[in-house]
Structure formats: structure tokens, C-alpha cells
Design an enzyme around this catalytic site. Structure first.
Site, PDB file in Angstrom:
ATOM      1  N   GLN A 244      -8.972  12.253   3.553  1.00 31.15           N
ATOM      2  CA  GLN A 244      -8.560  12.480   4.929  1.00 31.15           C
ATOM      3  C   GLN A 244      -7.327  13.364   5.043  1.00 31.15           C
ATOM      4  O   GLN A 244      -7.084  13.942   6.101  1.00 31.15           O
ATOM      5  CB  GLN A 244      -8.293  11.143   5.617  1.00 31.15           C
ATOM      6  CG  GLN A 244      -9.538  10.287   5.790  1.00 31.15           C
ATOM      7  CD  GLN A 244      -9.225   8.920   6.341  1.00 31.15           C
ATOM      8  OE1 GLN A 244      -8.858   8.021   5.593  1.00 31.15           O
ATOM      9  NE2 GLN A 244      -9.352   8.746   7.640  1.00 31.15           N
TER      10      GLN A 244
ATOM     11  N   HIS B 240     -10.685   5.083  -2.263  1.00 25.49           N
ATOM     12  CA  HIS B 240     -10.815   5.070  -0.806  1.00 25.49           C
ATOM     13  C   HIS B 240     -12.046   5.892  -0.417  1.00 25.49           C
ATOM     14  O   HIS B 240     -11.948   6.947   0.203  1.00 25.49           O
ATOM     15  CB  HIS B 240      -9.551   5.634  -0.155  1.00 25.49           C
ATOM     16  CG  HIS B 240      -9.414   5.294   1.305  1.00 25.49           C
ATOM     17  ND1 HIS B 240      -8.293   4.680   1.826  1.00 25.49           N
ATOM     18  CD2 HIS B 240     -10.244   5.490   2.363  1.00 25.49           C
ATOM     19  CE1 HIS B 240      -8.441   4.521   3.131  1.00 25.49           C
ATOM     20  NE2 HIS B 240      -9.630   5.016   3.481  1.00 25.49           N
TER      21      HIS B 240
ATOM     22  N   ASN C 207     -10.453   0.194  -0.891  1.00 25.10           N
ATOM     23  CA  ASN C 207     -10.176   0.124   0.537  1.00 25.10           C
ATOM     24  C   ASN C 207     -11.447  -0.247   1.297  1.00 25.10           C
ATOM     25  O   ASN C 207     -12.471   0.426   1.198  1.00 25.10           O
ATOM     26  CB  ASN C 207      -9.670   1.477   1.051  1.00 25.10           C
ATOM     27  CG  ASN C 207      -9.324   1.434   2.528  1.00 25.10           C
ATOM     28  OD1 ASN C 207      -8.289   0.893   2.911  1.00 25.10           O
ATOM     29  ND2 ASN C 207     -10.195   1.984   3.373  1.00 25.10           N
ATOM     30  N   GLU C 208     -11.373  -1.341   2.031  1.00 23.32           N
ATOM     31  CA  GLU C 208     -12.408  -1.764   2.970  1.00 23.32           C
ATOM     32  C   GLU C 208     -13.823  -1.771   2.396  1.00 23.32           C
ATOM     33  O   GLU C 208     -14.690  -0.994   2.811  1.00 23.32           O
ATOM     34  CB  GLU C 208     -12.361  -0.884   4.226  1.00 23.32           C
ATOM     35  CG  GLU C 208     -11.043  -0.983   4.976  1.00 23.32           C
ATOM     36  CD  GLU C 208     -11.027  -0.165   6.264  1.00 23.32           C
ATOM     37  OE1 GLU C 208     -11.936   0.666   6.455  1.00 23.32           O
ATOM     38  OE2 GLU C 208     -10.114  -0.356   7.075  1.00 23.32           O
TER      39      GLU C 208
ATOM     40  N   TYR D  12      -7.388  -3.836  13.359  1.00 25.87           N
ATOM     41  CA  TYR D  12      -7.306  -2.926  14.493  1.00 25.87           C
ATOM     42  C   TYR D  12      -7.682  -3.574  15.824  1.00 25.87           C
ATOM     43  O   TYR D  12      -7.048  -3.329  16.835  1.00 25.87           O
ATOM     44  CB  TYR D  12      -8.228  -1.718  14.272  1.00 25.87           C
ATOM     45  CG  TYR D  12      -7.745  -0.747  13.230  1.00 25.87           C
ATOM     46  CD1 TYR D  12      -6.922   0.321  13.576  1.00 25.87           C
ATOM     47  CD2 TYR D  12      -8.106  -0.892  11.891  1.00 25.87           C
ATOM     48  CE1 TYR D  12      -6.475   1.222  12.628  1.00 25.87           C
ATOM     49  CE2 TYR D  12      -7.664  -0.003  10.931  1.00 25.87           C
ATOM     50  CZ  TYR D  12      -6.850   1.055  11.302  1.00 25.87           C
ATOM     51  OH  TYR D  12      -6.396   1.940  10.355  1.00 25.87           O
TER      52      TYR D  12
ATOM     53  N   GLU E 201      -3.110  -1.574   7.148  1.00 30.40           N
ATOM     54  CA  GLU E 201      -3.356  -0.614   8.228  1.00 30.40           C
ATOM     55  C   GLU E 201      -3.334  -1.350   9.558  1.00 30.40           C
ATOM     56  O   GLU E 201      -3.857  -2.452   9.675  1.00 30.40           O
ATOM     57  CB  GLU E 201      -4.714   0.102   8.090  1.00 30.40           C
ATOM     58  CG  GLU E 201      -4.821   1.084   6.945  1.00 30.40           C
ATOM     59  CD  GLU E 201      -6.198   1.742   6.864  1.00 30.40           C
ATOM     60  OE1 GLU E 201      -6.898   1.803   7.903  1.00 30.40           O
ATOM     61  OE2 GLU E 201      -6.574   2.182   5.766  1.00 30.40           O
TER      62      GLU E 201
ATOM     63  N   TRP F 176      -1.350   2.936  10.502  1.00 26.34           N
ATOM     64  CA  TRP F 176      -2.296   4.036  10.331  1.00 26.34           C
ATOM     65  C   TRP F 176      -2.154   4.902  11.584  1.00 26.34           C
ATOM     66  O   TRP F 176      -2.487   4.480  12.666  1.00 26.34           O
ATOM     67  CB  TRP F 176      -3.733   3.526  10.191  1.00 26.34           C
ATOM     68  CG  TRP F 176      -4.662   4.669   9.920  1.00 26.34           C
ATOM     69  CD1 TRP F 176      -5.332   5.435  10.849  1.00 26.34           C
ATOM     70  CD2 TRP F 176      -4.981   5.220   8.644  1.00 26.34           C
ATOM     71  NE1 TRP F 176      -6.040   6.422  10.225  1.00 26.34           N
ATOM     72  CE2 TRP F 176      -5.843   6.310   8.870  1.00 26.34           C
ATOM     73  CE3 TRP F 176      -4.612   4.908   7.333  1.00 26.34           C
ATOM     74  CZ2 TRP F 176      -6.351   7.091   7.830  1.00 26.34           C
ATOM     75  CZ3 TRP F 176      -5.123   5.672   6.307  1.00 26.34           C
ATOM     76  CH2 TRP F 176      -5.982   6.751   6.558  1.00 26.34           C
TER      77      TRP F 176
ATOM     78  N   GLU G 115     -10.991  11.807  10.621  1.00 24.80           N
ATOM     79  CA  GLU G 115     -11.365  10.400  10.840  1.00 24.80           C
ATOM     80  C   GLU G 115     -12.875  10.201  10.706  1.00 24.80           C
ATOM     81  O   GLU G 115     -13.577   9.819  11.645  1.00 24.80           O
ATOM     82  CB  GLU G 115     -10.860   9.922  12.201  1.00 24.80           C
ATOM     83  CG  GLU G 115      -9.345   9.743  12.278  1.00 24.80           C
ATOM     84  CD  GLU G 115      -8.825   8.572  11.449  1.00 24.80           C
ATOM     85  OE1 GLU G 115      -9.660   7.778  10.970  1.00 24.80           O
ATOM     86  OE2 GLU G 115      -7.599   8.455  11.285  1.00 24.80           O
ATOM     87  N   TRP G 116     -13.375  10.521   9.535  1.00 25.17           N
ATOM     88  CA  TRP G 116     -14.739  10.225   9.121  1.00 25.17           C
ATOM     89  C   TRP G 116     -15.774  10.738  10.123  1.00 25.17           C
ATOM     90  O   TRP G 116     -15.819  11.930  10.392  1.00 25.17           O
ATOM     91  CB  TRP G 116     -14.880   8.725   8.836  1.00 25.17           C
ATOM     92  CG  TRP G 116     -13.798   8.208   7.939  1.00 25.17           C
ATOM     93  CD1 TRP G 116     -12.816   7.319   8.260  1.00 25.17           C
ATOM     94  CD2 TRP G 116     -13.537   8.580   6.562  1.00 25.17           C
ATOM     95  NE1 TRP G 116     -11.979   7.095   7.183  1.00 25.17           N
ATOM     96  CE2 TRP G 116     -12.396   7.857   6.134  1.00 25.17           C
ATOM     97  CE3 TRP G 116     -14.151   9.443   5.650  1.00 25.17           C
ATOM     98  CZ2 TRP G 116     -11.862   7.962   4.850  1.00 25.17           C
ATOM     99  CZ3 TRP G 116     -13.619   9.539   4.365  1.00 25.17           C
ATOM    100  CH2 TRP G 116     -12.495   8.814   3.981  1.00 25.17           C
TER     101      TRP G 116
ATOM    102  N   PHE H 222      -4.897   9.270  15.150  1.00 31.14           N
ATOM    103  CA  PHE H 222      -4.162   8.029  14.910  1.00 31.14           C
ATOM    104  C   PHE H 222      -2.703   8.267  14.505  1.00 31.14           C
ATOM    105  O   PHE H 222      -1.955   7.315  14.322  1.00 31.14           O
ATOM    106  CB  PHE H 222      -4.827   7.229  13.784  1.00 31.14           C
ATOM    107  CG  PHE H 222      -5.947   6.331  14.222  1.00 31.14           C
ATOM    108  CD1 PHE H 222      -5.696   5.034  14.640  1.00 31.14           C
ATOM    109  CD2 PHE H 222      -7.255   6.771  14.207  1.00 31.14           C
ATOM    110  CE1 PHE H 222      -6.731   4.190  15.028  1.00 31.14           C
ATOM    111  CE2 PHE H 222      -8.303   5.942  14.591  1.00 31.14           C
ATOM    112  CZ  PHE H 222      -8.037   4.647  15.007  1.00 31.14           C
TER     113      PHE H 222
END
EC number: 3.2.1.21
Length: 534
Positions: free
Chosen positions: A51, A154, A199-200, A344, A417, A467, A474-475, A483
Site C-alpha cells: 500500500q 501483509h 495481518n488479518e 474499525y 489499527e 490507520w 486501499e485495496w 485514511f
């Protein structure tokens, strides 16, 4: 100029008097600041390699799955890609100065696997130029008094590994990730004390292999016609299973690495939502909340704490869910020093009676529906981003921390985040985006709930990362979603401009013990806007 200086003095004096008298304090007469949190509490900003870095074909880097995904399916990423991103690869020194100016303690960033090991395999050789880039980055952070907080993976696995054996669909990924992680510990472990492996994993597995809206872009054809291959009923479970085993293998290497200091820590980053029942009087909807939490959090956290998946998922997925051997269970259990939480937003959930069992997929295995409003039509919050996807629900952060504390033995947690976005659809000016009051309020309210979770509830939280430092790729949303605490001008050489939230954090984190109260901050902001018209 003299008029402007006089205006500044008058405005500051009036604002200071108003604050001293407790007038018009919309947030708190005793605003939070760095000292509202425990000693050594870590405040930072977060990023990721794909990113931020750009330079995708520079410095010996090979292509990752995201390079392939954005170029093969540009319509699925808003016609954007990370080829240049925000050019952090060339501008990291100036960006580190921005972190320092905000009084942040730490910078969370990820290592690009394909920049370090172009083939993905340690046995095929190391890209020394890529390794040196990260050494230079780490040194620059330390020289500026900023702690590096490193994520090993990530979402950007080398494309070569997916071409060879399907990456996380194959158990072969476990040893390749083990070797990659061991190399990172050996190379950077003497200067990096905080590590996370993945990550996630929820987002990576579900978006990449159930919904198909992120790389790898796989799913059952009936779920998303844009997916060219996949099985939404089996692949998400398989990917996460191999990911958990790869995580545990990396932690084994971490704990025996001679370059790692005794005070170094390692964990994994999860991405829980909070959930409320669609109908607060419905037992079925309350049970749906428990299922949502089991799938959203327990899928990855239960194996780490207890050595196995939640019973709810075992029952729902049946033989589509892989199982751990006794040895694997022992390896995965307790393979963390802390848990990263990316929080979030929140959702309402309702029990779903209309699941088509002939078409199994991860999302329908939960037997629930996600809702933006409850039974009476109320949204979960009055504040949302421009996409109406991210609704600000600060109470959810406190609730999720207490849920983890009570169900999973109160592990040490870092909020890795937390952030709020602006949606740029071409009708909003730069000046409007810079004046990001919603973002300031979002962070302040979440920090208030976080402070309560720590001081009143006993949740063991050690840090908070926003974040993000910069607007970035952003993907699937490309560059339309912002952000950052700093605005990136994509049309004018990627210039960085501080948003008002950056100034707010600078004062929130002042070490003088005299942070700028919110109303004083708003008075200064009004003064600044007035001066622009003089």
C-alpha cells in the site's frame, strides 16, 4: 501581517479563557492525552508494504499476488494499483519526519516478501538490495526515536509461490514461511523488538477465497462471476489452517533465534468487528451474535489460546474444516506474546433461516445476516464514512476488548489499527478533506473507550496505532478512499499535506503534560480558517 498576529493572540486568549471556564466543551472538561494511559503505552501509526512502497520493479523485487491481481483485473481495484503507491520506497526519510513531528512512539510497517526473497524461497537466494532497504528504514526510525513494529506478511506473497503450488492452499507454504520468517529474525532481530506474523488472516482468507474481492480473487463462480476459480466452501478454511500452522512455525523460529532479545515480543493481528443483535428481544439474534464472534474472532484466536477451533465452526463447517493433529495443536497453542486488534466498526446481525445448504460457503456457514440497521431502522451510529460502510461505534472497541479478556484469558493486546476514511468522489476539495473533524472525533471517542477498557475493566492493552500515516492504496477501493492523517496529492507529485487530525495527534501526544484541549484546538482551527480569508 500585524493584523494576523493580533488576531492570533486575541483568538488564543479567548479560547484559553473559554476552556479554563469550562465553556462549550463538547468532548470533555478533562480531555484525554498521552498521560491518561499507562506508562510506556505505545502510540503509533500503521502502514503496509504494497500500500505504501511502490517501486514494484526496482531494487530486485519480484512481483507479488497484488501486482498480478491489480493488473489482471483492474476493474476490481478501481482501475488503480500499487506500482507507485505513495512512493514510500524513495520518500521514507521525509515520511519518518512526519511521524516524529506528531510525537508518535512507533511505526508499524510490513516487509515485502518478494522484495527480500524474490522467488519466495530462501534456498533460491536473497535479494541483498531489498534487505538493505529495510535495514536503512529501521535505522532511520531508530535515529529519529521511533520504534519499528514489524509485520512479516501483509497479504503480498510472491506470485512465484502461487504459480508453483497455490501458496496458502498448500501445506508447502508452512516451511517456506518458516524459512522466510527465520531469515527476517536473523537480519533485523537485533534492532526490532516488536513483531507480528500475519495481518488479518480473516480478511485474507475470506476476501481472497470466499468473496473473491481481494487477491487471490478466488471464490465459487456462483458467489462472484468475476472469480475464475475457487471453492468458497472449502478454500477459506484451508488457507487459514495453513496460515495458523505457518504462524506457529514462525513463532518457533522466533523463540530460538539468537538475534532476538529477551524483551522482544511476537504476535498476530486479527480484525474483529463488534456485533449487536438485529432484534434485541430475539434470542435467535442474540445467538447469531455469538456465532458471528466465534467466526470473526474465535476462528483464529481459539486455536492460539486453546489449541482448537470453536465448536460452533466445527458443527457448521463439518468435514470442510481441517483438523489439527495433536502435535499441531500443541504447536499452535500459546504461539503468541500478544494479539494485535484492528478495530474499525460494528454491525447488527440477524439469524438467517434461508441458507442454501446445497451451495456451502464460509459466509453462509454462520447462518446469519449482517445488517446496517436494526429492526426499528436505527443505524448503529450517527457517523459514517462516505461509503456508508464504516460506521463509528467506539463502544464496540471496549466491548470487543472485554469479550477477548473474558473468553480468552485476558491476553496482552495492541490496537494495531483504528481509523476513519474519507471517500473522494471528485466533488470534494483538498481543503475540505484536510479539515477532517470526523476523523478527530472518531479517534478521540475510540481513545476514550480504550482508556475505560484499560483503567476500569482491566483489559491488558499496551498500544494504539492509527490507520494510517498517509492516504494510500486501499485495496479494492484503490485511491478513492483516504485514511491518512496526511493527505497525499496524487495529481501533484504525491505531495504530503497535514490534515487537522495530524495536528490534533501532535498535541494529544505532547510530553509536556499540557495537551491542547479539544475546544482550544477547534478555536485555533477557526482562527486559521479566518486568516485564510484576510
Amino acid at each position: 501581517m500585524a493584523i494576523k498576529l493580533i488576531a492570533l493572540v486575541i483568538t488564543l486568549c479567548v479560547a484559553s479563557w473559554d476552556v479554563a471556564q469550562g465553556r462549550s466543551l463538547r468532548f470533555s472538561t478533562t480531555p484525554l492525552n498521552r498521560y491518561s494511559f499507562p506508562p510506556h503505552f505505545d502510540f503509533g501509526v500503521a502502514s503496509s508494504a504494497y500500500q505504501y512502497e511502490g517501486a514494484v520493479e526496482e531494487g530486485g523485487r519480484s512481483l507479488s499476488i497484488w501486482d498480478n491481481f491489480t493488473h489482471a483485473f483492474p476493474e476490481r481495484t478501481n482501475m488503480d494499483n500499487g506500482d507507485v503507491a505513495v512512493d514510500f520506497y524513495h520518500r521514507y526519510k521525509e515520511d519518518i519526519k512526519l511521524i516524529k513531528e506528531m510525537n508518535m512512539d512507533s511505526f508499524r510497517f510490513s516487509l515485502s516478501w518478494s522484495r527480500i526473497l524474490p522467488s519466495g524461497k530462501l534456498s533460491d537466494g536473497v535479494n541483498k538490495e531489498g534487505v538493505q532497504f529495510y535495514k536503512n528504514l529501521i535505522d532511520e526510525l531508530i535515529e529519529n526515536g521511533i520504534k519499528p513494529f514489524v509485520t512479516i506478511y501483509h497479504w503480498d506473497i510472491p506470485q512465484a509461490l502461487d504459480d508453483e503450488y497455490g501458496s496458502f492452499l498448500s501445506p508447502r507454504i508452512i516451511d517456506d514461511f518458516r524459512n522466510y520468517a527465520r531469515f527476517c529474525f536473523q537480519e533485523f532481530g537485533d534492532k526490532v523488538s516488536m513483531w507480528t506474523t500475519f495481518n488479518e488472516p480473516y480478511v485474507y482468507s475470506v476476501s481472497g477465497y470466499d468473496a473473491g474481492n481481494k487477491a487471490m480473487g478466488r471464490c465459487s463462480k456462483w458467489v462472484n462471476s468475476l472469480c475464475i476459480a475457487g471453492d468458497s466452501g472449502t478454500e477459506p478454511y484451508l488457507v487459514s489452517h495453513h496460515l495458523l500452522l505457518a504462524h506457529a512455525a514462525a513463532v518457533e523460529e522466533f523463540r530460538k533465534c539468537d538475534k532476538i532479545s529477551q524483551d522482544s515480543k511476537i504476535g498476530i493481528v486479527l480484525s474483529p468487528y463488534w456485533f449487536e443483535p438485529y432484534d434485541s428481544a430475539s434470542n435467535a439474534d442474540k445467538e447469531a451474535v455469538e456465532r458471528a464472534l466465534a467466526f470473526n474472532i474465535g476462528w483464529h484466536l481459539s486455536p492460539l489460546v486453546f489449541g482448537d477451533y470453536p465448536e460452533t465452526i466445527k458443527i457448521s463447517a463439518g468435514n470442510r474444516l481441517p483438523s489439527f493433529t495433536k502435535e499441531q495443536s500443541m504447536m499452535v497453542k500459546n504461539s503468541f506474546d500478544f494479539i494485535g486488534v484492528n478495530y474499525y466498526t460494528a454491525r447488527f446481525v440477524a439469524h438467517d433461516l434461508n441458507v442454501d445448504i446445497s451451495r456451502p460457503r464460509f459466509m453462509t456457514d454462520q447462518h446469519l445476516q449482517y445488517k446496517l440497521t436494526n429492526r426499528t431502522g436505527d443505524t448503529i451510529s450517527l457517523e459514517s464514512d462516505g461509503t456508508k460502510i464504516l460506521w463509528s461505534y467506539p463502544e464496540g472497541l471496549r466491548k470487543i476488548l472485554n469479550y477477548i479478556k473474558n473468553k480468552y484469558n485476558n491476553p496482552t493486546i495492541y490496537i494495531t489499527e483504528n481509523g476513519f476514511d474519507d471517500y473522494e468522489n471528485g466533488t470534494v476539495t483538498r481543503e475540505e478533506i484536510l479539515e477532517d473533524t470526523k476523523r478527530i472525533e472518531y479517534h478521540q471517542k475510540h481513545l476514550q473507550e480504550l482508556q475505560k477498557a484499560i483503567t476500569e475493566d482491566g483489559c491488558d492493552v499496551k498500544g494504539y496505532f492509527t490507520w494510517s500515516l498517509l492516504d494510500n492504496f486501499e485495496w479494492e477501493h484503490g485511491y478513492a478512499v483516504r485514511f491518512g492523517l496526511y493527505y497525499v496529492d496524487y495529481k501533484n507529485g504525491l505531495q504530503r499535506h497535514a490534515k487537522h487530525s495530524a495536528m490534533w495527534f501532535k498535541h494529544f501526544l505532547e510530553r509536556s503534560g499540557k495537551p491542547m484541549p479539544m475546544d482550544l484546538f477547534k478555536s485555533v482551527k477557526r482562527w486559521w480558517s479566518t486568516l485564510q480569508m484576510i
